[in-house]
Write a protein that holds these residues in place. Structure first.
Motif, PDB file in Angstrom:
ATOM      1  N   ASP A 296      53.546  35.387  43.795  1.00 26.37           N
ATOM      2  CA  ASP A 296      54.509  35.700  44.854  1.00 26.37           C
ATOM      3  C   ASP A 296      55.483  36.788  44.408  1.00 26.37           C
ATOM      4  O   ASP A 296      55.887  37.646  45.189  1.00 26.37           O
ATOM      5  CB  ASP A 296      55.295  34.457  45.266  1.00 26.37           C
ATOM      6  CG  ASP A 296      54.446  33.505  46.090  1.00 26.37           C
ATOM      7  OD1 ASP A 296      53.309  33.895  46.440  1.00 26.37           O
ATOM      8  OD2 ASP A 296      54.898  32.386  46.369  1.00 26.37           O
ATOM      9  N   GLU A 297      55.887  36.736  43.137  1.00 25.39           N
ATOM     10  CA  GLU A 297      56.839  37.737  42.661  1.00 25.39           C
ATOM     11  C   GLU A 297      56.186  39.117  42.579  1.00 25.39           C
ATOM     12  O   GLU A 297      56.839  40.133  42.788  1.00 25.39           O
ATOM     13  CB  GLU A 297      57.435  37.302  41.304  1.00 25.39           C
ATOM     14  CG  GLU A 297      58.264  36.044  41.439  1.00 25.39           C
ATOM     15  CD  GLU A 297      59.310  35.887  40.336  1.00 25.39           C
ATOM     16  OE1 GLU A 297      59.360  36.729  39.422  1.00 25.39           O
ATOM     17  OE2 GLU A 297      60.069  34.907  40.405  1.00 25.39           O
TER      18      GLU A 297
ATOM     19  N   GLY B 224      53.199  44.136  45.813  1.00 30.23           N
ATOM     20  CA  GLY B 224      51.887  43.878  45.239  1.00 30.23           C
ATOM     21  C   GLY B 224      50.813  43.696  46.294  1.00 30.23           C
ATOM     22  O   GLY B 224      51.059  43.107  47.337  1.00 30.23           O
ATOM     23  N   TYR B 225      49.653  44.196  46.013  1.00 30.84           N
ATOM     24  CA  TYR B 225      48.440  44.118  46.832  1.00 30.84           C
ATOM     25  C   TYR B 225      48.543  44.885  48.149  1.00 30.84           C
ATOM     26  O   TYR B 225      47.613  44.908  48.940  1.00 30.84           O
ATOM     27  CB  TYR B 225      48.011  42.661  47.076  1.00 30.84           C
ATOM     28  CG  TYR B 225      47.515  42.017  45.798  1.00 30.84           C
ATOM     29  CD1 TYR B 225      46.268  42.353  45.277  1.00 30.84           C
ATOM     30  CD2 TYR B 225      48.286  41.115  45.073  1.00 30.84           C
ATOM     31  CE1 TYR B 225      45.809  41.807  44.088  1.00 30.84           C
ATOM     32  CE2 TYR B 225      47.842  40.572  43.877  1.00 30.84           C
ATOM     33  CZ  TYR B 225      46.602  40.921  43.398  1.00 30.84           C
ATOM     34  OH  TYR B 225      46.163  40.390  42.214  1.00 30.84           O
ATOM     35  N   GLU B 226      49.689  45.524  48.385  1.00 31.44           N
ATOM     36  CA  GLU B 226      49.805  46.386  49.566  1.00 31.44           C
ATOM     37  C   GLU B 226      48.833  47.577  49.417  1.00 31.44           C
ATOM     38  O   GLU B 226      48.185  47.986  50.375  1.00 31.44           O
ATOM     39  CB  GLU B 226      51.250  46.887  49.689  1.00 31.44           C
ATOM     40  CG  GLU B 226      51.503  47.900  50.794  1.00 31.44           C
ATOM     41  CD  GLU B 226      51.545  47.283  52.189  1.00 31.44           C
ATOM     42  OE1 GLU B 226      51.715  46.053  52.280  1.00 31.44           O
ATOM     43  OE2 GLU B 226      51.395  48.039  53.174  1.00 31.44           O
TER      44      GLU B 226
ATOM     45  N   ILE C 295      53.765  40.055  44.622  1.00 31.62           N
ATOM     46  CA  ILE C 295      53.648  40.462  46.030  1.00 31.62           C
ATOM     47  C   ILE C 295      55.000  40.943  46.561  1.00 31.62           C
ATOM     48  O   ILE C 295      55.082  41.913  47.315  1.00 31.62           O
ATOM     49  CB  ILE C 295      53.083  39.301  46.879  1.00 31.62           C
ATOM     50  CG1 ILE C 295      51.605  39.093  46.518  1.00 31.62           C
ATOM     51  CG2 ILE C 295      53.234  39.569  48.372  1.00 31.62           C
ATOM     52  CD1 ILE C 295      50.964  37.883  47.152  1.00 31.62           C
TER      53      ILE C 295
ATOM     54  N   LEU D 113      42.664  37.227  47.681  1.00 34.90           N
ATOM     55  CA  LEU D 113      42.766  38.629  47.273  1.00 34.90           C
ATOM     56  C   LEU D 113      41.646  38.998  46.303  1.00 34.90           C
ATOM     57  O   LEU D 113      41.465  40.157  45.934  1.00 34.90           O
ATOM     58  CB  LEU D 113      44.133  38.900  46.641  1.00 34.90           C
ATOM     59  CG  LEU D 113      45.288  38.741  47.642  1.00 34.90           C
ATOM     60  CD1 LEU D 113      46.622  38.611  46.931  1.00 34.90           C
ATOM     61  CD2 LEU D 113      45.315  39.913  48.613  1.00 34.90           C
TER      62      LEU D 113
ATOM     63  N   LYS E 130      43.985  36.338  55.279  1.00 28.10           N
ATOM     64  CA  LYS E 130      42.866  37.015  55.918  1.00 28.10           C
ATOM     65  C   LYS E 130      43.188  38.449  56.345  1.00 28.10           C
ATOM     66  O   LYS E 130      42.310  39.174  56.804  1.00 28.10           O
ATOM     67  CB  LYS E 130      42.408  36.208  57.146  1.00 28.10           C
ATOM     68  CG  LYS E 130      41.689  34.931  56.791  1.00 28.10           C
ATOM     69  CD  LYS E 130      40.187  35.189  56.626  1.00 28.10           C
ATOM     70  CE  LYS E 130      39.458  34.026  55.981  1.00 28.10           C
ATOM     71  NZ  LYS E 130      39.670  33.957  54.512  1.00 28.10           N
TER      72      LYS E 130
ATOM     73  N   TYR F 299      44.619  33.072  47.112  1.00 26.11           N
ATOM     74  CA  TYR F 299      45.189  33.839  48.219  1.00 26.11           C
ATOM     75  C   TYR F 299      44.152  34.677  48.946  1.00 26.11           C
ATOM     76  O   TYR F 299      44.475  35.396  49.876  1.00 26.11           O
ATOM     77  CB  TYR F 299      46.307  34.754  47.692  1.00 26.11           C
ATOM     78  CG  TYR F 299      47.657  34.093  47.605  1.00 26.11           C
ATOM     79  CD1 TYR F 299      47.811  32.735  47.852  1.00 26.11           C
ATOM     80  CD2 TYR F 299      48.784  34.830  47.294  1.00 26.11           C
ATOM     81  CE1 TYR F 299      49.048  32.132  47.765  1.00 26.11           C
ATOM     82  CE2 TYR F 299      50.044  34.232  47.209  1.00 26.11           C
ATOM     83  CZ  TYR F 299      50.164  32.877  47.443  1.00 26.11           C
ATOM     84  OH  TYR F 299      51.385  32.277  47.364  1.00 26.11           O
TER      85      TYR F 299
ATOM     86  N   GLY G 155      45.357  46.658  50.334  1.00 26.04           N
ATOM     87  CA  GLY G 155      45.200  46.641  51.782  1.00 26.04           C
ATOM     88  C   GLY G 155      45.070  48.043  52.346  1.00 26.04           C
ATOM     89  O   GLY G 155      44.227  48.321  53.203  1.00 26.04           O
TER      90      GLY G 155
ATOM     91  N   LEU H  98      41.047  40.339  52.442  1.00 24.62           N
ATOM     92  CA  LEU H  98      41.989  40.744  53.493  1.00 24.62           C
ATOM     93  C   LEU H  98      41.279  41.052  54.815  1.00 24.62           C
ATOM     94  O   LEU H  98      41.619  42.006  55.512  1.00 24.62           O
ATOM     95  CB  LEU H  98      42.810  41.958  53.037  1.00 24.62           C
ATOM     96  CG  LEU H  98      43.873  41.680  51.959  1.00 24.62           C
ATOM     97  CD1 LEU H  98      44.499  42.979  51.494  1.00 24.62           C
ATOM     98  CD2 LEU H  98      44.950  40.736  52.476  1.00 24.62           C
ATOM     99  N   GLY H  99      40.286  40.223  55.116  1.00 23.31           N
ATOM    100  CA  GLY H  99      39.615  40.371  56.399  1.00 23.31           C
ATOM    101  C   GLY H  99      38.643  41.530  56.476  1.00 23.31           C
ATOM    102  O   GLY H  99      38.067  41.804  57.535  1.00 23.31           O
TER     103      GLY H  99
ATOM    104  N   LEU I 289      46.134  42.054  56.150  1.00 23.59           N
ATOM    105  CA  LEU I 289      47.264  42.742  55.537  1.00 23.59           C
ATOM    106  C   LEU I 289      48.581  42.238  56.140  1.00 23.59           C
ATOM    107  O   LEU I 289      49.590  42.136  55.451  1.00 23.59           O
ATOM    108  CB  LEU I 289      47.102  44.254  55.756  1.00 23.59           C
ATOM    109  CG  LEU I 289      47.981  45.178  54.931  1.00 23.59           C
ATOM    110  CD1 LEU I 289      47.873  44.866  53.455  1.00 23.59           C
ATOM    111  CD2 LEU I 289      47.576  46.631  55.175  1.00 23.59           C
TER     112      LEU I 289
END
Lengths: 542, 125
Positions: free
Chosen positions: A132-133, A139-141, A135, A258, B2, A256, A144, A264-265, B4
């Motif tokens: 979480d910290e 993080g992980y942006e 993100i 990731l 799932k 999560y 995406g 992320l879909g 962004l």
């Protein structure tokens, strides 16, 4: 969300741990509980701050006060004074800062304010065991963003950024990705090289300990770009804490979604497995690393074919260094142009260095490429201790070059150092003062190569042994003029004919010191004396 | 997760936990937004500050508002706290003065003496 008025961050990096930071953390928790402050104050284990020399390091927020050399008793004092009464414990501040009016935040200290932190953006700021910290810090942006941009666009951005591999060779990362992406084959692999074997280098270790998700995110983006669904991290076996942290981080990322199926879909599947080495220097060489992963002897392969076309289990494979991968997410988020503008043309970005040897502020730093060695040693490193003077800096670990005082103003980037006859390498900076004898130092380095040569090819197996014997002869004051030309011929042969970087760069320390410190060689060979008084001279024995 | 969007929602929540650490080193600008301040034009000053910070990409500066400081005569009041330096209070601020103050004081550390109405002796925490 629980609110805490103050956060206490205790460094749990390798160096501070050795100095007892775990006990410090326990002392904080106990005293905070004893004072009844446990609802107001949170204690967090974090990654390396970089000022390892002054560890264990503790930072207290919101004031961002940086405490040095904290022991468990000091921890209790910080709780009673700073956390309970708001009075900073001045005697525990960084030396010199105690006299300043007021209290600096750690970001204002010279050691940190002169740095530029891209790779180490989260080190010492977040809890590496809490996704979480990461993100929270964007993080992980980037992952995406990459997934919606498509692989070609990602490769294009990384190419444009000019990022070059941080493992030592400096090969353009975008190009490597492009080659692997275009190589024919359904199954491709991404491998993160965390077999940091270069003596004096510990940056990858501290990156992985302090911010494991930055490497995982970089790997996921790289894998997406090249079309790999499986990634591996090849660890140096001694890096127990790094391995634990990464394993935990991978599990959290899987939870999560990731890592795993349909990230992320999107339709992108990717997962990471860990492989642990057994301590061979040569396995840092990418093809030896791949052999080791396949369960074979850790011996380098013939190149070409390069791993980009024939790599792990014969499949196209991209091998990237830890620091390289930790650069990826910021590049994707901020754009290639932003990155190009850090550091000089042709070699943009920052570089993480490990400062060791005769230097006041030994530790981990990140600076823009192109900063001078003088700035690193005197402005950030705090100069040479014990009133001694600078003699030599070894850049890039054993296979790097040795720089004399006259080259202190050379910009520290891949091209400038190469032009100066040295190498940036992996980012080790070993500083030596005038008590060291060049011949003795080189002898140590060559002994290391003898030990680590895998023995597969003759120029390296024999060459490292003979080079060691020759330098040993010089150190024993038994060398003659002809030995110098023999060293040069042998070095040429090794550079030309060795199979991998180990043998090719093994003569580097001896060649660079012959060039920059001819007087030391002359003194040992012609006059039979060691100017620094280190070598066991024949005249001393007699 | 799932998508962004889900990641971003999580991030917003997670940011609250570490905000304390991120703000610590930064500069704080506090705008007096009591009735007196607003009547004297604090709203415009606030907008100008936010706009100027955005333009200069100074996203590490924290802008907050506060109530009446009792010095209504000199409103709009703007306090600037640079870590390790005394708190500076500017008075009779306008949008243009606020922009100038950001360039000079926030970016370059140069206090604009003629706008200052109070300087605190204690060092800002």
């Amino acid at each position: 969300m629980e609110f805490f008025r103050s956060h206490v961050l205790v460094c749990s990096g390798a160096n501070c741990s050795l100095k007892g930071s775990r006990g410090v953390r326990t002392a904080f928790v106990e005293e905070i509980n004893a004072q009844g402050l446990d609802k107001e104050i949170k204690v967090i284990e974090t990654g390396c701050f970089g000022l390892c020399e002054e560890g264990p390091v503790v930072v207290v927020y919101p004031e961002a006060v940086h405490y040095c050399r904290v022991d468990p008793q000091d921890a209790k004092e910080i709780v009673r004074e700073h956390l309970a009464k708001g009075r900073v414990v001045k005697r525990l501040l960084f030396k010199g800062d105690m006299e300043l009016p007021g209290v600096q935040t750690w970001q204002q200290m010279d050691f940190y304010s002169r740095q530029k932190r891209v790779v180490l953006r989260n080190c010492g700021l977040i809890d590496p065991d809490n996704i979480d910290e990461y993100i929270a810090r964007n993080g992980y942006e980037a992952l995406g963003k990459a997934l919606s941009a498509g692989p070609d666009k990602v490769i294009e951005v990384v190419k444009k950024s000019g990022l070059r591999g941080r493992g030592g060779a400096g090969f353009p990362t975008g190009l490597k990705w492009d080659f692997t992406s275009q190589a024919p084959g359904e199954q491709k692999y991404l491998v993160c090289n965390a077999d940091e074997g270069e003596p004096g280098t510990f940056k990858d270790r501290l990156i992985l300990e302090g911010d494991p998700h930055s490497v995982i995110e970089g790997m996921a983006i790289a894998a997406f770009a090249i079309g790999a669904s499986q990634g591996y991290i090849y660890f140096r076996g001694e890096y127990r804490l790094s391995i634990d942290r990464l394993r935990n981080a991978i599990e959290q990322a899987r939870e999560y979604g990731l890592l795993g199926k349909g990230i992320l879909g999107s339709g992108f599947d990717f997962d990471i497995d860990i492989r642990v080495g057994a301590g061979a220097y040569v396995c840092g060489e990418e093809t030896a690393l791949l052999n080791s992963m396949e369960g074979k002897r850790g011996e380098p392969r013939y190149k070409p074919p390069y791993p980009a076309s024939v790599g792990l289990w014969g499949k196209p494979t991209c091998v990237n260094n830890v620091e390289t991968l930790a650069n990826i997410a910021p590049i994707i988020l901020e754009g290639a142009e932003w990155y190009v503008n850090i550091g000089p043309k042709g070699c943009p970005g920052t570089k993480v260095f490990t400062l060791t040897g005769n230097i006041n502020n030994a530790g981990l730093i990140e600076v823009p490429m192109g900063i001078t060695l003088r700035e690193i040693i005197y402005d950030i490193g705090g100069g040479i201790p014990n009133g001694r003077s600078f003699k030599m800096a070894q850049t890039g670990g054993t296979s790097g070059g040795c720089l004399p005082e006259a080259l202190l103003d050379v910009p520290m980037d891949i091209d400038s150092l190469e032009a100066a006859g040295s190498a940036l390498g992996s980012g080790a900076l070993m500083i030596m003062d005038d008590t060291h004898c060049i011949i003795d130092v080189v002898r140590c380095l060559l002994q290391f190569f003898c030990h680590e040569s895998c023995g597969q090819c003759t120029p390296c197996r024999e060459g490292t042994r003979r080079l060691y014997e020759l330098i040993d002869k010089i150190a024993r004051m038994e060398a003659v003029e002809e030995d110098v030309s023999l060293i040069k011929r042998l070095a040429r042969t090794m550079e030309d004919a060795s199979l991998c970087g180990l043998g090719q760069t093994a003569p580097f320390p001896i060649l660079t010191t012959m060039r920059f410190f001819p007087e030391e060689y002359k003194a040992h060979i012609e006059e039979g004396i060691c100017p620094a008084g280190v070598c066991n001279a024949r005249s001393h024995i007699a | 997760m799932k998508s962004l969007d889900e990641l971003r929602q999580l991030r917003e929540k997670a940011q609250e936990t570490i905000r304390l650490r991120e703000q610590a080193g930064g500069i704080r600008i506090i705008v007096g937004m009591g009735t007196c301040g607003i009547a004297a034009g604090a709203r415009e000053v606030m907008l100008a500050i936010v706009d100027e910070l955005q333009k200069k990409n100074l996203d590490d500066v924290i802008v907050t508002q506060t109530g009446c400081a009792g010095l209504c005569e000199k409103e709009p009041l703007v306090e600037v706290l640079r870590p390790g330096e005394p708190k500076i209070t500017y008075g009779y601020m306008t949008a243009d003065k606020a922009r100038a103050m950001i360039t000079s004081h926030v970016v370059n550390g140069q206090i604009i003496g003629e706008y200052v109405v109070a300087k605190e002796d204690d060092v800002a925490e």
